[in-house]
Design a protein around this motif. Structure first.
Motif, PDB file in Angstrom:
ATOM      1  N   UNK A   1      27.359  46.564  30.404  1.00 35.19           N
ATOM      2  CA  UNK A   1      26.831  45.407  31.144  1.00 35.19           C
ATOM      3  C   UNK A   1      27.860  44.322  31.418  1.00 35.19           C
ATOM      4  N   UNK A   2      28.720  44.008  30.440  1.00 31.36           N
ATOM      5  CA  UNK A   2      29.721  42.962  30.646  1.00 31.36           C
ATOM      6  C   UNK A   2      30.716  43.354  31.735  1.00 31.36           C
ATOM      7  N   UNK A   3      31.074  44.634  31.770  1.00 28.70           N
ATOM      8  CA  UNK A   3      32.007  45.116  32.792  1.00 28.70           C
ATOM      9  C   UNK A   3      31.376  45.044  34.178  1.00 28.70           C
ATOM     10  N   UNK A   4      30.116  45.443  34.297  1.00 32.29           N
ATOM     11  CA  UNK A   4      29.433  45.383  35.589  1.00 32.29           C
ATOM     12  C   UNK A   4      29.296  43.938  36.055  1.00 32.29           C
ATOM     13  N   UNK A   5      28.949  43.046  35.142  1.00 30.82           N
ATOM     14  CA  UNK A   5      28.821  41.631  35.510  1.00 30.82           C
ATOM     15  C   UNK A   5      30.149  41.087  36.017  1.00 30.82           C
TER      16      UNK A   5
ATOM     17  N   UNK B   1      31.104  39.848  39.996  1.00 30.06           N
ATOM     18  CA  UNK B   1      31.546  38.477  40.274  1.00 30.06           C
ATOM     19  C   UNK B   1      32.800  38.431  41.141  1.00 30.06           C
ATOM     20  N   UNK B   2      33.434  39.593  41.361  1.00 31.86           N
ATOM     21  CA  UNK B   2      34.660  39.633  42.153  1.00 31.86           C
ATOM     22  C   UNK B   2      34.373  39.434  43.632  1.00 31.86           C
TER      23      UNK B   2
ATOM     24  N   UNK C   1      34.654  40.653  47.509  1.00 29.49           N
ATOM     25  CA  UNK C   1      34.537  42.013  48.036  1.00 29.49           C
ATOM     26  C   UNK C   1      35.906  42.690  48.135  1.00 29.49           C
ATOM     27  N   UNK C   2      36.936  41.916  48.449  1.00 30.96           N
ATOM     28  CA  UNK C   2      38.282  42.496  48.560  1.00 30.96           C
ATOM     29  C   UNK C   2      38.781  42.975  47.203  1.00 30.96           C
ATOM     30  N   UNK C   3      38.568  42.163  46.159  1.00 31.69           N
ATOM     31  CA  UNK C   3      39.010  42.551  44.822  1.00 31.69           C
ATOM     32  C   UNK C   3      38.183  43.719  44.301  1.00 31.69           C
ATOM     33  N   UNK C   4      36.890  43.741  44.603  1.00 32.75           N
ATOM     34  CA  UNK C   4      36.036  44.844  44.167  1.00 32.75           C
ATOM     35  C   UNK C   4      36.454  46.135  44.853  1.00 32.75           C
ATOM     36  N   UNK C   5      36.812  46.054  46.118  1.00 36.20           N
ATOM     37  CA  UNK C   5      37.266  47.248  46.822  1.00 36.20           C
ATOM     38  C   UNK C   5      38.504  47.831  46.153  1.00 36.20           C
ATOM     39  N   UNK C   6      39.408  46.973  45.724  1.00 37.98           N
ATOM     40  CA  UNK C   6      40.612  47.451  45.015  1.00 37.98           C
ATOM     41  C   UNK C   6      40.230  48.149  43.716  1.00 37.98           C
ATOM     42  N   UNK C   7      39.309  47.566  42.958  1.00 32.58           N
ATOM     43  CA  UNK C   7      38.857  48.187  41.704  1.00 32.58           C
ATOM     44  C   UNK C   7      38.238  49.558  41.965  1.00 32.58           C
TER      45      UNK C   7
ATOM     46  N   UNK D   1      26.335  44.226  47.441  1.00 32.03           N
ATOM     47  CA  UNK D   1      26.469  44.632  46.039  1.00 32.03           C
ATOM     48  C   UNK D   1      25.215  44.190  45.284  1.00 32.03           C
ATOM     49  N   UNK D   2      24.743  45.046  44.396  1.00 34.57           N
ATOM     50  CA  UNK D   2      23.621  44.703  43.526  1.00 34.57           C
ATOM     51  C   UNK D   2      23.754  45.442  42.213  1.00 34.57           C
ATOM     52  N   UNK D   3      22.990  45.047  41.217  1.00 35.47           N
ATOM     53  CA  UNK D   3      23.051  45.732  39.928  1.00 35.47           C
ATOM     54  C   UNK D   3      21.700  45.652  39.244  1.00 35.47           C
TER      55      UNK D   3
END
Length: 417
Positions: free
Chosen positions: A253-257, A261-262, A264-270, A288-290
């Motif tokens: 959960x902590x990793x997903x949270x 929070x990133x 969209x550009x940073x999330x795409x890199x991840x 994005x949703x969780x």
């Protein structure tokens, strides 16, 4: 009993399973009322896909076709898939015969002479199509916006106290079907307890547009931190080489949270650094949703004048996208029991009759839950002996003709695990 405000069956929840239930009962002659907080919203042409999507197996595509709803769906937002794959991340472990980081098993519908294994489609597209079929049914009515406030069980009927957009409204019914999801008010007010077991992961859904034509394969990649999945979606008519896809990322959960929070550009890199190299190039992220992962099962599905279907009765690990498929199987089973009872003159609202539905579906749903748990927990063990066993199992499934055919028939909803 106030017969002027009475219906034979009240379905609380007009989502996919509730709406399908209403259609499945439309030829019984019984009066049916669907109670729903909000009417479905139609997907607008040219818009990105909604985050909430479903993988419909072929058996349930056929079921929706029999209800008249499949052809009512917006065909431009339905995407068939013909192949499915299970991959395991072998990073950090040398297994006999391993030629790359990933151990893969791929199943193809053509091997059993089928055109497809199923389709990917947005929930709102399914729900809107089902509701569009309501118009010509004289015995079907809808109350929306409406919420259940109180359920009062009686010998001759059930009284429902509703909040219709701030206006109180009473309704009586011979049978109430709870189809309003995991937080079912029908289940709670009927006094039906649930067994709830949270998982250690949270799931993040990411809608991406890829710089590639539409894919025909859905895959699940198991990694030490949790599964990653790709679900191919439709391509815009004016951009056939820019297909949409839904990515599912399980993690702590902590990793997903933190990921959510990133930017969209940073999330795409991840994503590009973490998902398999076979992931198509990503043009951009549209949403994005969780949600937390939980397994939930009702103590019982029925009692006198009350029945539960779909997520009101069971919530399954979404690992293989079986939630809505199980819900539609509930609908098919319960509607058949009511049809049979009517034709035989039996009291279709009584528990001893409804138990025919409960006995069939509770066992099948429990089996599916256990199967998904076996996958979920089995792939979490990262020791070499466990990887060797899984590698051998995937290899066997990938080469054994009978086993392959059983897996694909199961994926299409034509057999049980």
């Amino acid at each position: 009993m106030d017969t002027s405000n009475y219906v034979d069956i009240a379905i609380v929840g007009g989502g996919m399973t509730g709406a399908a239930m209403a259609l499945a009962l439309s030829d019984t002659g019984l009066s049916v009322c669907v109670i729903e907080p909000r009417p479905p919203a139609s997907a607008e042409a040219g818009t990105p896909p909604d985050l909430r999507i479903s993988s419909l197996n072929q058996a349930n595509c056929d079921f929706l076709d029999r209800l008249g709803a499949f052809d009512a769906m917006d065909a431009s937002r339905i995407h068939p898939f013909t192949r499915l794959a299970v991959w395991e991340d072998l990073a950090g472990t040398t297994l006999p015969g391993a030629r790359s980081r990933w151990n893969r098993t791929i199943f193809d519908a053509s091997e059993i002479k089928a055109d497809r294994l199923g389709v990917m489609v947005e929930n709102q597209v399914i729900q809107s199509a089902l509701w569009s079929c309501f118009d010509d049914i004289d015995t079907l009515s809808c109350l929306t916006p409406a919420r259940l406030e109180r359920l009062t069980l009686g010998e001759d009927s059930v009284r429902l106290t509703l909040d219709c957009d701030g206006v109180p409204h009473d309704l009586e019914a011979g049978l109430v079907i709870g189809a309003e999801g995991a937080r079912s008010a029908v289940r709670e007010q009927a006094g039906i307890s649930i067994d709830t077991r949270p998982y250690e992961h949270k799931a993040m859904i990411v809608n991406v547009q890829t710089a590639a034509p539409t894919l025909d394969m859905t895959w699940q990649a198991f990694t030490p931190s949790g599964p990653h999945a790709l679900l191919p979606l439709f391509a815009p008519a004016d951009q056939p080489d820019k297909a949409w896809a839904s990515l599912i990322w399980y993690d702590a959960p902590a990793r997903i949270d933190a990921l959510q929070s990133l930017s969209f550009e940073a999330l795409q890199t991840e994503i590009e650094q973490t998902f398999p190299d076979e992931l198509p190039p990503i043009d951009h992220i549209s949403g994005v949703g969780s949600f937390p992962l939980v397994r939930q099962h009702a103590e019982r599905y029925v009692q006198d004048r009350v029945a539960l279907i779909g997520d009101a009765a069971h919530v399954i690990n979404p690992l293989a996208g079986q939630g809505v498929n199980l819900g539609f199987q509930d609908v098919e089973a319960l509607s058949r029991v009511i049809h049979d009872a009517l034709s035989e003159g039996r009291p279709w609202w009584r528990q001893h009759v409804l138990l025919e539905y409960a006995m069939k579906r509770k066992w099948a749903n429990q089996l599916m839950m256990s199967t998904m748990d076996a996958f979920y927990h089995g792939f979490r063990h990262q020791g070499l002996p466990f990887k060797l066993v899984r590698n051998a199992g995937l290899a066997l499934a990938g080469h054994a003709g009978f086993g392959r055919r059983r897996v694909m028939a199961y994926a299409m909803g034509l057999s049980h695990p």
